[in-house]
Design a protein around this motif. Structure first.
Motif, PDB file in Angstrom:
ATOM      1  N   ASP A 361     -96.766 -41.624 -43.883  1.00 21.54           N
ATOM      2  CA  ASP A 361     -97.080 -43.005 -44.274  1.00 21.54           C
ATOM      3  C   ASP A 361     -95.946 -43.952 -43.888  1.00 21.54           C
ATOM      4  OD1 ASP A 361     -99.585 -42.359 -45.627  1.00 21.54           O
ATOM      5  OD2 ASP A 361     -98.334 -41.400 -47.135  1.00 21.54           O
ATOM      6  N   ALA A 362     -94.704 -43.508 -44.122  1.00 22.52           N
ATOM      7  CA  ALA A 362     -93.548 -44.345 -43.771  1.00 22.52           C
ATOM      8  C   ALA A 362     -93.474 -44.551 -42.266  1.00 22.52           C
ATOM      9  CB  ALA A 362     -92.263 -43.705 -44.288  1.00 22.52           C
ATOM     10  N   ALA A 363     -93.751 -43.476 -41.519  1.00 26.92           N
ATOM     11  CA  ALA A 363     -93.700 -43.565 -40.054  1.00 26.92           C
ATOM     12  C   ALA A 363     -94.730 -44.554 -39.519  1.00 26.92           C
ATOM     13  CB  ALA A 363     -93.926 -42.182 -39.440  1.00 26.92           C
ATOM     14  N   LEU A 364     -95.949 -44.498 -40.079  1.00 25.49           N
ATOM     15  CA  LEU A 364     -97.010 -45.407 -39.628  1.00 25.49           C
ATOM     16  C   LEU A 364     -96.660 -46.855 -39.981  1.00 25.49           C
ATOM     17  CD1 LEU A 364    -100.196 -43.325 -40.516  1.00 25.49           C
ATOM     18  CD2 LEU A 364     -99.217 -43.707 -38.254  1.00 25.49           C
ATOM     19  N   GLN A 365     -96.112 -47.075 -41.211  1.00 26.69           N
ATOM     20  CA  GLN A 365     -95.747 -48.437 -41.613  1.00 26.69           C
ATOM     21  C   GLN A 365     -94.623 -48.990 -40.745  1.00 26.69           C
ATOM     22  OE1 GLN A 365     -95.931 -49.347 -45.743  1.00 26.69           O
ATOM     23  NE2 GLN A 365     -94.325 -50.867 -45.634  1.00 26.69           N
ATOM     24  N   ALA A 366     -93.730 -48.094 -40.299  1.00 24.91           N
ATOM     25  CA  ALA A 366     -92.613 -48.535 -39.453  1.00 24.91           C
ATOM     26  C   ALA A 366     -93.040 -48.717 -37.996  1.00 24.91           C
ATOM     27  CB  ALA A 366     -91.475 -47.527 -39.526  1.00 24.91           C
ATOM     28  N   GLY A 367     -94.299 -48.385 -37.700  1.00 27.90           N
ATOM     29  CA  GLY A 367     -94.787 -48.577 -36.334  1.00 27.90           C
ATOM     30  C   GLY A 367     -94.459 -47.436 -35.393  1.00 27.90           C
ATOM     31  N   VAL A 368     -94.112 -46.253 -35.954  1.00 26.55           N
ATOM     32  CA  VAL A 368     -93.870 -45.085 -35.096  1.00 26.55           C
ATOM     33  C   VAL A 368     -95.215 -44.622 -34.547  1.00 26.55           C
ATOM     34  CG1 VAL A 368     -93.009 -42.708 -34.996  1.00 26.55           C
ATOM     35  CG2 VAL A 368     -91.852 -44.399 -36.449  1.00 26.55           C
ATOM     36  N   ALA A 369     -95.327 -44.522 -33.228  1.00 23.66           N
ATOM     37  CA  ALA A 369     -96.606 -44.164 -32.598  1.00 23.66           C
ATOM     38  C   ALA A 369     -96.983 -42.721 -32.938  1.00 23.66           C
ATOM     39  CB  ALA A 369     -96.516 -44.333 -31.092  1.00 23.66           C
ATOM     40  N   ASN A 370     -98.291 -42.486 -33.119  1.00 23.29           N
ATOM     41  CA  ASN A 370     -98.780 -41.135 -33.413  1.00 23.29           C
ATOM     42  C   ASN A 370     -98.287 -40.118 -32.407  1.00 23.29           C
ATOM     43  OD1 ASN A 370    -100.170 -40.821 -35.761  1.00 23.29           O
ATOM     44  ND2 ASN A 370    -102.117 -41.569 -34.960  1.00 23.29           N
ATOM     45  N   GLU A 371     -98.301 -40.529 -31.118  1.00 24.38           N
ATOM     46  CA  GLU A 371     -97.919 -39.571 -30.069  1.00 24.38           C
ATOM     47  C   GLU A 371     -96.441 -39.181 -30.132  1.00 24.38           C
ATOM     48  OE1 GLU A 371     -98.608 -43.575 -27.879  1.00 24.38           O
ATOM     49  OE2 GLU A 371     -99.514 -42.444 -29.511  1.00 24.38           O
ATOM     50  N   ASP A 372     -95.633 -39.994 -30.884  1.00 23.08           N
ATOM     51  CA  ASP A 372     -94.216 -39.632 -31.038  1.00 23.08           C
ATOM     52  C   ASP A 372     -93.995 -38.660 -32.192  1.00 23.08           C
ATOM     53  OD1 ASP A 372     -93.419 -41.147 -28.910  1.00 23.08           O
ATOM     54  OD2 ASP A 372     -92.889 -42.910 -30.104  1.00 23.08           O
ATOM     55  N   LEU A 373     -95.061 -38.405 -32.971  1.00 28.23           N
ATOM     56  CA  LEU A 373     -94.953 -37.471 -34.095  1.00 28.23           C
ATOM     57  C   LEU A 373     -95.456 -36.083 -33.718  1.00 28.23           C
ATOM     58  CD1 LEU A 373     -96.258 -39.784 -36.966  1.00 28.23           C
ATOM     59  CD2 LEU A 373     -93.896 -39.096 -36.562  1.00 28.23           C
ATOM     60  N   PHE A 374     -96.507 -36.049 -32.899  1.00 26.71           N
ATOM     61  CA  PHE A 374     -97.127 -34.769 -32.552  1.00 26.71           C
ATOM     62  C   PHE A 374     -96.736 -34.357 -31.131  1.00 26.71           C
ATOM     63  CE2 PHE A 374     -99.823 -36.973 -35.635  1.00 26.71           C
ATOM     64  CZ  PHE A 374     -99.842 -36.020 -36.650  1.00 26.71           C
ATOM     65  N   PRO A 375     -96.721 -33.042 -30.870  1.00 26.79           N
ATOM     66  CA  PRO A 375     -96.340 -32.575 -29.531  1.00 26.79           C
ATOM     67  C   PRO A 375     -97.217 -33.197 -28.455  1.00 26.79           C
ATOM     68  CG  PRO A 375     -96.609 -30.728 -31.047  1.00 26.79           C
ATOM     69  CD  PRO A 375     -97.094 -31.933 -31.756  1.00 26.79           C
ATOM     70  N   LYS A 376     -96.600 -33.561 -27.340  1.00 28.81           N
ATOM     71  CA  LYS A 376     -97.367 -34.170 -26.239  1.00 28.81           C
ATOM     72  C   LYS A 376     -97.544 -33.126 -25.139  1.00 28.81           C
ATOM     73  CE  LYS A 376     -94.350 -37.765 -26.154  1.00 28.81           C
ATOM     74  NZ  LYS A 376     -93.788 -38.231 -27.417  1.00 28.81           N
ATOM     75  N   ARG A 377     -98.734 -33.100 -24.527  1.00 22.46           N
ATOM     76  CA  ARG A 377     -98.976 -32.210 -23.388  1.00 22.46           C
ATOM     77  C   ARG A 377     -98.554 -32.910 -22.105  1.00 22.46           C
ATOM     78  NH1 ARG A 377    -101.921 -27.640 -23.837  1.00 22.46           N
ATOM     79  NH2 ARG A 377    -102.946 -27.244 -25.830  1.00 22.46           N
ATOM     80  N   GLY A 378     -98.170 -32.097 -21.124  1.00 25.26           N
ATOM     81  CA  GLY A 378     -97.897 -32.659 -19.800  1.00 25.26           C
ATOM     82  C   GLY A 378     -99.198 -33.120 -19.153  1.00 25.26           C
ATOM     83  N   GLY A 394    -101.942 -29.599 -19.278  1.00 16.67           N
ATOM     84  CA  GLY A 394    -100.482 -29.467 -19.253  1.00 16.67           C
ATOM     85  C   GLY A 394     -99.993 -28.646 -20.432  1.00 16.67           C
ATOM     86  N   LEU A 395     -98.745 -28.243 -20.383  1.00 10.69           N
ATOM     87  CA  LEU A 395     -98.173 -27.428 -21.452  1.00 10.69           C
ATOM     88  C   LEU A 395     -97.817 -28.304 -22.657  1.00 10.69           C
ATOM     89  CD1 LEU A 395     -95.856 -25.016 -19.438  1.00 10.69           C
ATOM     90  CD2 LEU A 395     -98.181 -24.617 -20.266  1.00 10.69           C
ATOM     91  N   GLN A 396     -97.845 -27.685 -23.848  1.00  7.98           N
ATOM     92  CA  GLN A 396     -97.519 -28.379 -25.097  1.00  7.98           C
ATOM     93  C   GLN A 396     -96.020 -28.605 -25.195  1.00  7.98           C
ATOM     94  OE1 GLN A 396    -100.022 -29.245 -27.277  1.00  7.98           O
ATOM     95  NE2 GLN A 396     -99.680 -28.311 -29.256  1.00  7.98           N
ATOM     96  N   GLY A 397     -95.607 -29.823 -25.677  1.00  6.62           N
ATOM     97  CA  GLY A 397     -94.186 -30.105 -25.879  1.00  6.62           C
ATOM     98  C   GLY A 397     -93.734 -29.701 -27.270  1.00  6.62           C
ATOM     99  N   GLU A 398     -92.561 -30.201 -27.660  1.00  3.73           N
ATOM    100  CA  GLU A 398     -92.007 -29.907 -28.982  1.00  3.73           C
ATOM    101  C   GLU A 398     -92.434 -30.993 -29.975  1.00  3.73           C
ATOM    102  OE1 GLU A 398     -90.048 -27.285 -29.820  1.00  3.73           O
ATOM    103  OE2 GLU A 398     -90.251 -26.453 -27.805  1.00  3.73           O
ATOM    104  N   SER A 399     -92.661 -30.605 -31.243  1.00  3.75           N
ATOM    105  CA  SER A 399     -92.978 -31.584 -32.294  1.00  3.75           C
ATOM    106  C   SER A 399     -91.765 -32.478 -32.572  1.00  3.75           C
ATOM    107  CB  SER A 399     -93.343 -30.873 -33.601  1.00  3.75           C
ATOM    108  OG  SER A 399     -94.549 -30.178 -33.446  1.00  3.75           O
ATOM    109  N   ALA A 400     -92.024 -33.615 -33.246  1.00  3.51           N
ATOM    110  CA  ALA A 400     -90.920 -34.485 -33.664  1.00  3.51           C
ATOM    111  C   ALA A 400     -90.004 -33.708 -34.608  1.00  3.51           C
ATOM    112  CB  ALA A 400     -91.473 -35.716 -34.372  1.00  3.51           C
ATOM    113  N   VAL A 401     -88.701 -33.963 -34.500  1.00  2.00           N
ATOM    114  CA  VAL A 401     -87.738 -33.345 -35.420  1.00  2.00           C
ATOM    115  C   VAL A 401     -87.487 -34.356 -36.541  1.00  2.00           C
ATOM    116  CG1 VAL A 401     -85.409 -32.436 -35.689  1.00  2.00           C
ATOM    117  CG2 VAL A 401     -86.681 -32.023 -33.565  1.00  2.00           C
TER     118      VAL A 401
END
Length: 456
Positions: A361-378, A394-401
């Motif tokens: 909820d805090a991430a969404l309110q701060a405007g952090v994009a969904n794709e920056d939270l979940f692993p991104k594929r190539g 494409g291969l799966q990336g790493e989740s947000a830390v």
């Protein structure tokens, strides 16, 4: 707050005195901001259910939050200053159930619920100053509200709000004003005039001595003081009254004009006055005159509105000075104005607390994009074989830390008030890559393709 360090030291002193009295350490504090640079937005918001549904408390919280968000976007469009404004409180004027006015919509069946809401904002600099000062005293903020909201919760209980009443909280640097009518708070305002306007120049004294002279003028007939030359003087209280009269006149004129402006251009039926500045000799009488009201309809309020408050210490007087502090305390227990503050990647975020808030909820309110939270594929490869469309992903990336207060956390971790959250964005995996020999058809049939114009 002009000098954060000095204010922090005063808070530290008060905190230590209280800790001695209660023999217990204090870690949290409830605060209220004065409305010196107050902005208010009044708006209407509605929520439509997919089908007729019983309204829950959670639905009402959601409606309030939608109203706050709408007011924030309205203010953002109108904001012509360099300030970034921050919501510090709100009041619901009216609730509507299927477009009919209701005092409480919880438990009713509805297809559409809506509300008129007043949302109050202050510049982020003001909020930062308050937070920094209490942090220097080793305290975390448990709750923050606005001074007029805190004052009105005590001075004008809901049973009185059917009447058209103004509340004036005369503090040290501002006079905060709120107006009630038809069962609701209909407006908040402020004028930058208050008790600090007095005495220092005329009697050649420092601020503390001026404050003592001002207080003594309301209780005794003669006042003794020393000026900065260390010469002792004795003056009648009446002399102080005459000295402050022009300033009191200026203040009451400004307060009366503001009350009328907030009340649609007309006077109110009665006015309650709280705060130390309102105890200046002649303040209530002058204000009554400017509002065109009988003098008995403009009155200081202290003991009269603190009937249900019991103090353990017998020497505490139920005085107009303590109405706002008691309101700040009680506001903490009023869940409808419940917010929590967190820092996300260094930015402070204020969130409406429904006891279910997650880092997501805090991430969404701060405007952090969904794709920056979940692993991104190539990047994927799209191709056709024998006219059949195929895709290689494409291969799966790493989740947000994610960390909260330095400890590992996830997007579904429950938020803690005043926590420090760091989100290091997720990464993208390698792009998709496929060779002809990897195709299933390569091993099961003959493939014809063209190389430099030759069929192979």
């Amino acid at each position: 707050i002009h000098d954060i360090g000095r204010v922090g030291k005063v808070i530290q002193t008060v905190k230590e005195e209280l800790e001695k009295q209660i023999e217990c350490p204090l870690t949290e504090v409830c605060i209220a901001a004065a409305g010196r640079v107050l902005k208010t937005v009044t708006t209407n918001v509605e929520y439509e259910y997919p089908e007729e549904t019983v309204v829950t408390r959670e639905d009402i919280h959601t409606l309030d939050l939608l109203g706050i968000e709408k007011a924030q976007s309205i203010l953002k469009e109108k904001n012509d200053t360099r300030y970034k404004f921050y919501c510090v409180g709100y009041s619901v004027v009216k609730y509507y159930l299927n477009e009919e006015v209701y005092s409480n919509i919880e438990g009713h069946k509805a297809e559409v619920i809506s509300e008129d809401i007043i949302v109050t904002f202050l510049p982020e600099d003001v909020v930062d100053g308050l937070y920094s000062a209490v942090a220097q005293a080793g305290l975390d903020v448990a709750n923050m509200t606005l001074e007029p909201i805190a004052a009105i919760d005590v001075a004008i209980p809901e049973t009185f709000r059917m009447l058209n009443i103004a509340l004036v909280d005369v503090g040290a640097g501002t006079s905060d004003i709120s107006v009630t009518k038809d069962g609701s708070i209909i407006a908040y305002g402020m004028i930058p005039l208050a008790g600090d306007e007095l005495i220092v120049q005329h009697y050649l004294v420092d601020f503390q001595t001026a404050e003592r002279i001002k207080l003594a003028s309301t209780t005794g007939e003669m006042i003794t003081y020393k000026d900065i030359m260390m010469i002792e003087h004795s003056i009648p209280a009446k002399e102080v009254w005459e000295l402050v009269e022009p300033v009191t006149d200026k203040m009451t004129t400004a307060v009366a004009e503001k009350i009328k402006e907030l009340n649609g251009g007309q006077s109110v039926s009665a006015t309650f006055v709280v705060g130390g500045g309102g105890k200046i000799h002649g303040f209530t009488e002058m204000l009554a005159d400017k509002l065109g009201l009988p003098q008995e309809r403009v009155a200081l309020r202290g003991e009269e509105v603190l009937q249900e408050v019991t103090f353990e210490q017998p020497d505490i007087e139920k005085d107009p000075l303590i109405v706002t502090p008691i309101g700040i305390c009680l506001n903490y227990y009023d869940q409808k104005n419940s917010f929590i503050m967190v820092h996300l990647n260094g930015e402070r975020i204020k969130m409406y607390d429904n006891n279910k808030l997650l880092i997501m909820d805090a991430a969404l309110q701060a405007g952090v994009a969904n794709e920056d939270l979940f692993p991104k594929r190539g990047k994927e490869v799209n191709y056709t074989v024998n006219g059949v469309a195929k895709v290689e992903r494409g291969l799966q990336g790493e989740s947000a830390v994610i960390t909260m207060n330095g400890k590992p956390a996830g997007i579904n971790t429950k938020l803690e008030p005043n926590s420090e959250i760091e989100i290091c964005p997720s990464t993208a995996g390698a792009d998709a890559m496929i060779t002809i020999e990897q195709l299933e058809e390569y091993h099961t049939s003959t493939i014809t393709f063209i190389v430099n114009g030759r069929k192979i």
